[in-house]
Motif scaffolding. Structure first.
Motif, mmCIF file in Angstrom:
data_model
loop_
_atom_site.group_PDB
_atom_site.id
_atom_site.type_symbol
_atom_site.label_atom_id
_atom_site.label_comp_id
_atom_site.label_asym_id
_atom_site.label_seq_id
_atom_site.Cartn_x
_atom_site.Cartn_y
_atom_site.Cartn_z
ATOM 1 N N UNK A 158 0.918 -1.141 0.141
ATOM 2 C CA UNK A 158 0.139 -0.049 -0.098
ATOM 3 C C UNK A 158 0.955 1.260 -0.005
ATOM 4 N N UNK A 159 1.633 1.568 1.021
ATOM 5 C CA UNK A 159 2.343 2.727 1.230
ATOM 6 C C UNK A 159 3.491 2.505 0.242
ATOM 7 N N UNK A 160 4.167 1.324 -0.091
ATOM 8 C CA UNK A 160 5.148 1.097 -0.915
ATOM 9 C C UNK A 160 4.874 1.391 -2.246
ATOM 10 N N UNK A 161 3.539 1.388 -2.805
ATOM 11 C CA UNK A 161 3.194 1.882 -4.107
ATOM 12 C C UNK A 161 2.838 3.117 -4.395
ATOM 13 N N UNK A 162 3.149 3.959 -3.371
ATOM 14 C CA UNK A 162 2.637 5.627 -3.680
ATOM 15 C C UNK A 162 3.849 6.293 -4.667
ATOM 16 N N UNK A 163 3.545 6.782 -5.619
ATOM 17 C CA UNK A 163 4.552 7.442 -6.564
ATOM 18 C C UNK A 163 5.001 8.584 -5.928
ATOM 19 N N UNK A 164 6.481 8.709 -6.323
ATOM 20 C CA UNK A 164 6.980 9.980 -5.910
ATOM 21 C C UNK A 164 6.403 11.291 -6.627
ATOM 22 N N UNK A 165 6.068 12.235 -5.825
ATOM 23 C CA UNK A 165 5.410 13.440 -6.691
ATOM 24 C C UNK A 165 6.431 14.150 -7.712
ATOM 25 N N UNK A 166 7.860 13.851 -7.456
ATOM 26 C CA UNK A 166 8.789 14.666 -8.579
ATOM 27 C C UNK A 166 9.081 13.664 -9.758
ATOM 28 N N UNK A 167 9.049 12.401 -9.388
ATOM 29 C CA UNK A 167 9.667 11.341 -10.198
ATOM 30 C C UNK A 167 8.713 10.492 -10.142
ATOM 31 N N UNK A 168 7.338 10.641 -10.897
ATOM 32 C CA UNK A 168 6.287 9.741 -10.765
ATOM 33 C C UNK A 168 6.291 8.272 -11.412
ATOM 34 N N UNK A 179 9.137 8.166 6.591
ATOM 35 C CA UNK A 179 9.629 8.650 5.432
ATOM 36 C C UNK A 179 11.131 9.290 5.712
ATOM 37 N N UNK A 180 12.015 9.066 4.855
ATOM 38 C CA UNK A 180 13.401 9.789 4.745
ATOM 39 C C UNK A 180 13.240 10.698 3.644
ATOM 40 N N UNK A 181 13.222 11.841 3.567
ATOM 41 C CA UNK A 181 13.313 12.616 2.409
ATOM 42 C C UNK A 181 14.593 12.675 1.774
ATOM 43 N N UNK A 182 14.668 13.051 0.457
ATOM 44 C CA UNK A 182 15.963 13.047 -0.148
ATOM 45 C C UNK A 182 16.685 14.192 0.510
ATOM 46 N N UNK A 183 16.267 15.186 1.002
ATOM 47 C CA UNK A 183 16.876 16.364 1.837
ATOM 48 C C UNK A 183 16.027 16.888 2.549
ATOM 49 N N UNK A 184 16.515 17.460 3.680
ATOM 50 C CA UNK A 184 15.590 17.914 4.784
ATOM 51 C C UNK A 184 14.581 19.087 4.449
ATOM 52 N N UNK A 185 14.897 19.684 3.380
ATOM 53 C CA UNK A 185 14.026 20.706 2.754
ATOM 54 C C UNK A 185 13.094 20.521 1.582
ATOM 55 N N UNK A 186 13.005 19.096 1.491
ATOM 56 C CA UNK A 186 12.541 18.806 0.103
ATOM 57 C C UNK A 186 10.929 19.259 0.097
ATOM 58 N N UNK A 187 10.619 20.009 -0.941
ATOM 59 C CA UNK A 187 9.222 20.499 -0.982
ATOM 60 C C UNK A 187 8.183 19.568 -1.190
ATOM 61 N N UNK A 188 8.494 18.389 -1.635
ATOM 62 C CA UNK A 188 7.469 17.332 -2.032
ATOM 63 C C UNK A 188 7.143 16.264 -0.483
ATOM 64 N N UNK A 189 7.730 16.718 0.539
ATOM 65 C CA UNK A 189 7.619 15.907 1.804
ATOM 66 C C UNK A 189 5.956 15.937 2.126
ATOM 67 N N UNK A 216 8.799 11.559 9.830
ATOM 68 C CA UNK A 216 9.869 11.916 9.010
ATOM 69 C C UNK A 216 11.078 11.396 9.686
ATOM 70 N N UNK A 217 12.151 10.789 9.218
ATOM 71 C CA UNK A 217 13.325 10.130 9.832
ATOM 72 C C UNK A 217 14.373 10.671 9.155
ATOM 73 N N UNK A 218 15.288 11.691 9.592
ATOM 74 C CA UNK A 218 16.420 12.103 8.913
ATOM 75 C C UNK A 218 17.700 11.411 9.213
ATOM 76 N N UNK A 219 17.611 10.443 10.242
ATOM 77 C CA UNK A 219 18.879 9.956 10.588
ATOM 78 C C UNK A 219 18.478 8.233 10.690
ATOM 79 N N UNK A 220 19.287 7.599 9.843
ATOM 80 C CA UNK A 220 20.378 7.888 8.963
ATOM 81 C C UNK A 220 19.707 8.762 7.582
ATOM 82 N N UNK A 221 20.407 9.622 7.068
ATOM 83 C CA UNK A 221 20.028 10.280 5.957
ATOM 84 C C UNK A 221 19.747 9.729 4.689
ATOM 85 N N UNK A 222 18.993 10.012 3.826
ATOM 86 C CA UNK A 222 18.764 9.474 2.577
ATOM 87 C C UNK A 222 19.918 9.719 1.642
#
Length: 168
Positions: A1-11, A35-45, A68-74
């Motif tokens: 379910x959650x694993x199938x969610x498309x990325x908003x910037x790379x659908x 979720x571990x965003x690609x970077x902490x300021x990612x606008x798609x989070x 959100x989980x920032x450690x370990x970083x993406x």
């Protein structure tokens, strides 16, 4: 379910393909997705979190938490082989895996990793094959692409521009 969610910037990728969906914990009708965003300021989070929440509620979970989980970083090393294949099929050159990730393949369980601070990995050391024709004679045109995680490249053989996911 959650694993199938498309990325908003790379659908073409799911959050699981991209390695952003770090973990899902269930306890009966309750679920927590990390979720571990690609970077902490990612606008798609915010959009990613809302999409994961919506999918899990539609699946019947009454209590949904998206954290959100920032450690370990993406890292781009978290992109799955399937994700790298999908990027290339969409005309986006996938990042090279790090030598540490290549050496850790098949390692059992978490282990300490030595940290060496230095310049950010770049594609300069390895050829970046064109995702359109496969040619290796490519050049970076701009370190900045349509999103913060991509750069603009061009193939000298087919003359086509393409985006590339930057190594992090």
């Amino acid at each position: 379910m959650a694993a199938a969610v498309p990325d908003p910037e790379l659908p073409m990728l799911t959050l699981a393909d991209l390695g952003v969906l770090a973990e899902v914990e269930t306890d009966g009708a309750e679920v927590t997705a990390w979720l571990t965003p690609t970077y902490s300021g990612c606008p798609a989070v915010a959009e990613m979190a809302a999409d994961v929440d919506r999918r899990l509620r539609a699946a019947g979970y009454r209590a949904v938490r998206v954290r959100l989980r920032l450690d370990p970083p993406w890292s781009t090393d978290l992109i799955t082989a399937e994700g790298r294949r999908k990027l290339a099929e969409a005309g986006i050159a996938p990042p090279h895996p790090s030598t540490a990730a290549a050496g850790a393949a098949g390692a059992a369980g978490p282990r300490p990793v030595a940290l060496t601070l230095g310049p950010t990995r770049t594609a300069a050391a390895l050829p970046v094959p064109c995702p359109r024709c496969g040619g290796a004679d490519t050049e970076e045109l701009s370190r900045f692409g349509s999103t913060a995680c991509k750069a603009l490249w061009r193939c000298r053989a087919c003359r086509e521009p393409f985006e590339r996911v930057k190594e992090i």
